[in-house]
Design an enzyme around this catalytic site. Structure first.
Site, PDB file in Angstrom:
ATOM      1  CE  LYS A 238      -7.506  10.196   7.834  1.00 41.78           C
ATOM      2  NZ  LYS A 238      -6.155  10.417   7.302  1.00 41.78           N
TER       3      LYS A 238
ATOM      4  CD  GLU B 208      -7.943  12.460   1.736  1.00 39.75           C
ATOM      5  OE1 GLU B 208      -8.640  11.753   0.954  1.00 39.75           O
ATOM      6  OE2 GLU B 208      -7.528  12.043   2.825  1.00 39.75           O
TER       7      GLU B 208
ATOM      8  CG  ASP C 102      -6.722  13.391   5.896  1.00 39.37           C
ATOM      9  OD1 ASP C 102      -7.109  13.350   7.073  1.00 39.37           O
ATOM     10  OD2 ASP C 102      -6.160  12.415   5.354  1.00 39.37           O
TER      11      ASP C 102
ATOM     12  CG  HIS D 115      -2.094   0.835   1.154  1.00 39.02           C
ATOM     13  ND1 HIS D 115      -3.123   0.608   0.266  1.00 39.02           N
ATOM     14  CD2 HIS D 115      -2.440   1.954   1.845  1.00 39.02           C
ATOM     15  CE1 HIS D 115      -4.047   1.539   0.423  1.00 39.02           C
ATOM     16  NE2 HIS D 115      -3.659   2.369   1.367  1.00 39.02           N
TER      17      HIS D 115
ATOM     18  CE  LYS E 168      -3.102   7.534   0.622  1.00 41.66           C
ATOM     19  NZ  LYS E 168      -3.908   8.370   1.563  1.00 41.66           N
TER      20      LYS E 168
ATOM     21  CG  ASP F 181      -4.963  11.479   0.584  1.00 41.47           C
ATOM     22  OD1 ASP F 181      -4.465  12.615   0.683  1.00 41.47           O
ATOM     23  OD2 ASP F 181      -5.175  10.739   1.575  1.00 41.47           O
TER      24      ASP F 181
ATOM     25  CE  LYS G 289      -7.516   8.470   0.615  1.00 42.42           C
ATOM     26  NZ  LYS G 289      -7.884   9.122   1.868  1.00 42.42           N
TER      27      LYS G 289
ATOM     28  CD  GLU H 196     -10.180   7.609   3.817  1.00 45.16           C
ATOM     29  OE1 GLU H 196      -9.854   7.682   2.626  1.00 45.16           O
ATOM     30  OE2 GLU H 196      -9.515   8.133   4.737  1.00 45.16           O
TER      31      GLU H 196
HETATM   32  C1  MUC Z   1      -5.123   9.229   4.505  1.00 42.92           C
HETATM   33  O1  MUC Z   1      -4.277  10.078   4.316  1.00 42.92           O
HETATM   34  O2  MUC Z   1      -6.261   9.536   4.221  1.00 42.92           O
HETATM   35  C2  MUC Z   1      -6.664   6.627   4.198  1.00 42.92           C
HETATM   36  C3  MUC Z   1      -6.731   5.762   3.170  1.00 42.92           C
HETATM   37  C4  MUC Z   1      -5.433   5.370   2.861  1.00 42.92           C
HETATM   38  O3  MUC Z   1      -5.064   4.600   1.992  1.00 42.92           O
HETATM   39  O4  MUC Z   1      -4.581   6.027   3.674  1.00 42.92           O
HETATM   40  C5  MUC Z   1      -5.310   6.691   4.659  1.00 42.92           C
HETATM   41  C6  MUC Z   1      -4.734   7.927   5.143  1.00 42.92           C
HETATM   42 MG    MG Z   2      -5.736  11.554   3.528  1.00 36.03          MG
END
Ligand code: MUC
Ligand code: MG
Length: 391
Positions: free
Chosen positions: A268, A219, A244, A18, A165, A193, A163, A322
């Site tokens: 969160k 994000e 975030d 991941h 990254k 994100d 989502k 999420e």
């Molecule tokens: C984040 O930054 O949002 C949430 C989903 C993911 O893959 O990482 C987290 C942290």
């Molecule tokens: Mg995030």
């Protein structure tokens, strides 16, 4: 009366690599708190974070040390008579440590809910939904793998919001990656994100390309220390800009909401400093006309259930959640898994958290793993302090 508080580090491999801008994960270290009372109740909480110290200021090891050294002796000496009093005591004597505080509050609310025979959602003001939509994060590091993974999720009715990254590769590579996925999944909501990785100038370029390509939400594109930069981006673009990392405790969230620094807040529970704090942030954002999104620190089922209870109480949850953390792990720690179906998660209905932790398994994992050295290596390519700014 509290009899014992145990903090357990439970490392669990992820189902695949991941990849985030701040770290690359192959396992998640769950930080679990187990509280037992003199009259036979027990409660569970979770303070899990991401990538050691690469995401937040508390690491699994610091959370355990601080709970064992400071929180537990204080609670065992003072014997607060309710969760609210316990949290007031902790907030009076212990600075910061929001993740640790969240885990303790969750475990105490779990006990309080069990004692009263009601779910935590009802202790938090009452749920207005039982099922919450759950997005999946595509972060394998490979575009084709991500597309295949998304198609499988859609077919299984597991997820239909994705989502991505980004932020660790050159901007144009990231944009190509995102827009290839968006074209392959035209009818589905795609969000990105950036985990703070862009400068404001990079964000201007990146977001205009993502907006033109139909991406639905951006994000935390820039440093959490640059709230006015985030506000400038929000005002410049039509695509929704979500805060975030910058959304921390209720007081800081209040200033962000009052200044309208973002279109959406990702909340969160750990980052907020607890379940009640996360409820407060949600209510505040709602009153300020800011949309809500239920975020995750990639917690296991305990933190995920606790988050679901909180998000079930939000007056609106227009960008969904999420809460997929448990699905990223190769092992479960519950006697019965959380109920994911129809693109989302059922908010547990039983008393307290409404889950049954497989205690034997959790203690076995905690005792049989060598966690003496942190496994994640921080790899931030930017310096958040250089863009520092106080609210
Ligand atoms: C984040 O930054 O949002 C949430 C989903 C993911 O893959 O990482 C987290 C942290
Ligand atoms: Mg995030």
């Amino acid at each position: 009366m509290i009899r014992s508080i145990n903090t357990l580090l439970v490392p669990i491999p992820t189902i695949r690599t991941h990849k985030l801008a701040c770290t690359v994960m192959n396992e998640q270290v769950l930080v679990l708190v187990h509280i037992q009372t003199e009259d036979g109740y027990e409660g569970w909480g979770e303070a899990t974070t991401i990538g050691g110290l690469s995401y937040a200021e508390e690491s699994p090891h610091s959370i355990k040390t601080n709970i064992d050294t400071y929180f537990t002796p204080l609670l065992l000496k003072e014997h607060p008579s309710s969760t609210a009093r316990a949290m007031q005591l902790l907030n009076k004597h212990i600075n910061g440590n929001r993740f640790a505080k969240c885990a303790i509050e969750t475990a105490l609310l779990d006990i309080e809910g069990k004692r009263l025979g009601i779910p935590i959602s009802e202790l938090l003001g009452g749920r207005v939904r039982d099922h919450i939509e759950v997005a999946w994060t595509l972060a394998s590091g490979d575009t084709d793998t991500d597309i295949a993974e998304a198609k499988q999720m859609i077919e299984q009715k597991r997820h239909r919001v994705f989502k991505l990254k980004i932020g660790s590769d050159p901007i144009q590579n990231d944009i190509d990656h995102v827009l290839t996925i968006k074209r392959a999944l035209t009818n589905y909501r795609i969000t990105v994100d950036v985990n703070q990785a862009w400068t404001e100038l990079e964000a201007m370029k990146g977001i205009s390309l993502l907006q033109a390509g139909g991406v639905d939400l951006i994000e935390q594109p820039i440093s959490m220390r640059n709230p006015t930069g985030l506000k400038r981006l929000k005002e410049h673009f039509n695509v929704a800009i979500m805060a975030d990392e910058i959304v921390q405790d209720p007081q800081n969230a209040f200033h962000l909401a009052a200044a309208h620094c973002a279109d959406v807040f990702a909340v969160k529970i750990n980052q907020a400093g607890g379940l009640k704090a996360a409820c407060l942030i949600g209510q505040m954002a709602h009153l300020a006309g800011i949309e809500l999104y239920g975020g995750t620190m990639l917690e296991g089922p305990i933190g995920t259930a606790a988050s679901a209870h909180v998000f079930s109480t939000y007056p609106s949850l227009s960008f969904d959640t999420e809460l997929f953390g448990p699905l990223l792990l190769t092992e479960d720690i519950l006697a019965r898994p959380l109920n994911y179906n129809n693109f989302g998660l059922e908010v547990p209905t039983g008393a307290g958290l409404g889950i049954e932790v497989d205690k034997e398994r959790v203690y076995y994992y905690a005792e049989h793993t060598d966690l003496s050295l942190p496994k994640a290596s921080p790899s931030r390519k930017y310096d958040t302090d250089s863009q520092a700014e106080t609210l």
